[in-house]
Design a protein around this motif. Structure first.
Motif, PDB file in Angstrom:
ATOM      1  N   SER A  30      32.106 -12.411 -29.124  1.00  0.00           N
ATOM      2  CA  SER A  30      32.918 -13.510 -29.639  1.00  0.00           C
ATOM      3  C   SER A  30      34.188 -13.679 -28.815  1.00  0.00           C
ATOM      4  CB  SER A  30      33.294 -13.273 -31.100  1.00  0.00           C
ATOM      5  OG  SER A  30      32.148 -13.298 -31.908  1.00  0.00           O
ATOM      6  N   TYR A  31      34.762 -12.577 -28.427  1.00  0.00           N
ATOM      7  CA  TYR A  31      35.969 -12.559 -27.600  1.00  0.00           C
ATOM      8  C   TYR A  31      35.699 -13.275 -26.268  1.00  0.00           C
ATOM      9  CZ  TYR A  31      40.026 -10.187 -25.378  1.00  0.00           C
ATOM     10  OH  TYR A  31      41.194  -9.872 -24.738  1.00  0.00           O
ATOM     11  N   ARG A  34      35.311 -17.057 -26.740  1.00  0.00           N
ATOM     12  CA  ARG A  34      36.600 -17.733 -26.882  1.00  0.00           C
ATOM     13  C   ARG A  34      37.277 -17.934 -25.521  1.00  0.00           C
ATOM     14  NH1 ARG A  34      38.201 -18.086 -32.208  1.00  0.00           N
ATOM     15  NH2 ARG A  34      36.939 -16.868 -33.625  1.00  0.00           N
ATOM     16  N   ARG A  38      38.211 -21.507 -23.555  1.00  0.00           N
ATOM     17  CA  ARG A  38      39.523 -21.812 -22.985  1.00  0.00           C
ATOM     18  C   ARG A  38      39.379 -22.301 -21.548  1.00  0.00           C
ATOM     19  NH1 ARG A  38      43.312 -20.233 -19.723  1.00  0.00           N
ATOM     20  NH2 ARG A  38      42.127 -18.461 -18.943  1.00  0.00           N
ATOM     21  N   ILE A 138      32.554 -21.145 -34.252  1.00  0.00           N
ATOM     22  CA  ILE A 138      33.844 -21.374 -33.616  1.00  0.00           C
ATOM     23  C   ILE A 138      33.937 -22.877 -33.380  1.00  0.00           C
ATOM     24  CG2 ILE A 138      35.291 -20.936 -31.597  1.00  0.00           C
ATOM     25  CD1 ILE A 138      33.667 -18.339 -31.156  1.00  0.00           C
ATOM     26  N   TRP A 145      41.958 -25.606 -26.824  1.00  0.00           N
ATOM     27  CA  TRP A 145      41.558 -24.319 -26.246  1.00  0.00           C
ATOM     28  C   TRP A 145      42.277 -24.044 -24.941  1.00  0.00           C
ATOM     29  CZ3 TRP A 145      39.298 -20.623 -28.829  1.00  0.00           C
ATOM     30  CH2 TRP A 145      38.546 -20.936 -29.961  1.00  0.00           C
ATOM     31  N   LYS A 148      45.576 -22.160 -25.225  1.00  0.00           N
ATOM     32  CA  LYS A 148      45.562 -20.781 -25.723  1.00  0.00           C
ATOM     33  C   LYS A 148      45.920 -19.830 -24.575  1.00  0.00           C
ATOM     34  CE  LYS A 148      43.517 -21.682 -29.794  1.00  0.00           C
ATOM     35  NZ  LYS A 148      44.212 -21.574 -31.023  1.00  0.00           N
TER      36      LYS A 148
END
Length: 167
Positions: A30-31, A34, A38, A138, A145, A148
């Motif tokens: 998941s990290y 993400r 971005r 998500i 994004w 971030k």
């Protein structure tokens, strides 16, 4: 002898077991997803192209490489159309880096989180404005994004996430 980015990418993709993606769920997946969101959002803001975000088509956003990526044999092992599109774009980017394309060279790490995700046995898919990974969704629409903070995707951090020693 200088081994090109495309050759290195083909070797890297060849080591992924495409039939086993999604069998194990890890926090790092998941990290990584993400961080890919971005990078992809930032890239698409600067180089929009015909694609289904976040599945970038490099040949539509920058230019098609001279190398015929579709003829690379490893792509035949990838049965999922989203995975195949992402890997094709990764290989296109690497071919353009070998061709010294300045946009490609400036974005050489664009697909690193997604490729690491696949290497760690994960995958994601898109449906109705969301990405789904490890049973979680998500949101991709209406989120900045690209604003971030970048995530550290070093193997040490990813391993710590998977071992429960990082958050």
């Amino acid at each position: 002898m200088n081994v090109g980015y495309l050759s290195q990418a083909i070797k890297r993709i060849s080591l992924i077991d495409w039939g086993c993606l999604g069998e194990k769920e890890f926090m790092s997946q998941s990290y990584l997803c993400r961080e890919y969101l971005r990078r992809a959002t930032k890239f698409l803001k600067n180089y929009p192209g015909t694609c289904i975000p976040p599945f970038i088509m490099i040949s539509n956003s920058i230019i098609e490489p001279q190398e015929n990526i579709e003829m690379i044999e490893i792509l035949n092992e990838i049965n999922n159309s989203y995975h195949k599109a992402l890997v094709t774009s990764y290989l296109e980017l690497c071919a353009l880096i070998d061709e010294k394309n300045p946009i490609a060279m400036d974005n050489r790490d664009l697909f690193e989180p997604a490729i690491k995700l696949y290497e760690r046995g994960g995958f994601f898919y898109r449906r109705e404005g969301y990405l789904y990974i490890n049973g979680n969704s998500i949101i991709i629409a209406d989120v900045a994004w690209d604003e971030k903070e970048p995530l550290n995707i070093s193997d040490e951090i990813l391993d710590a996430l998977d071992n429960g020693s990082a958050e």
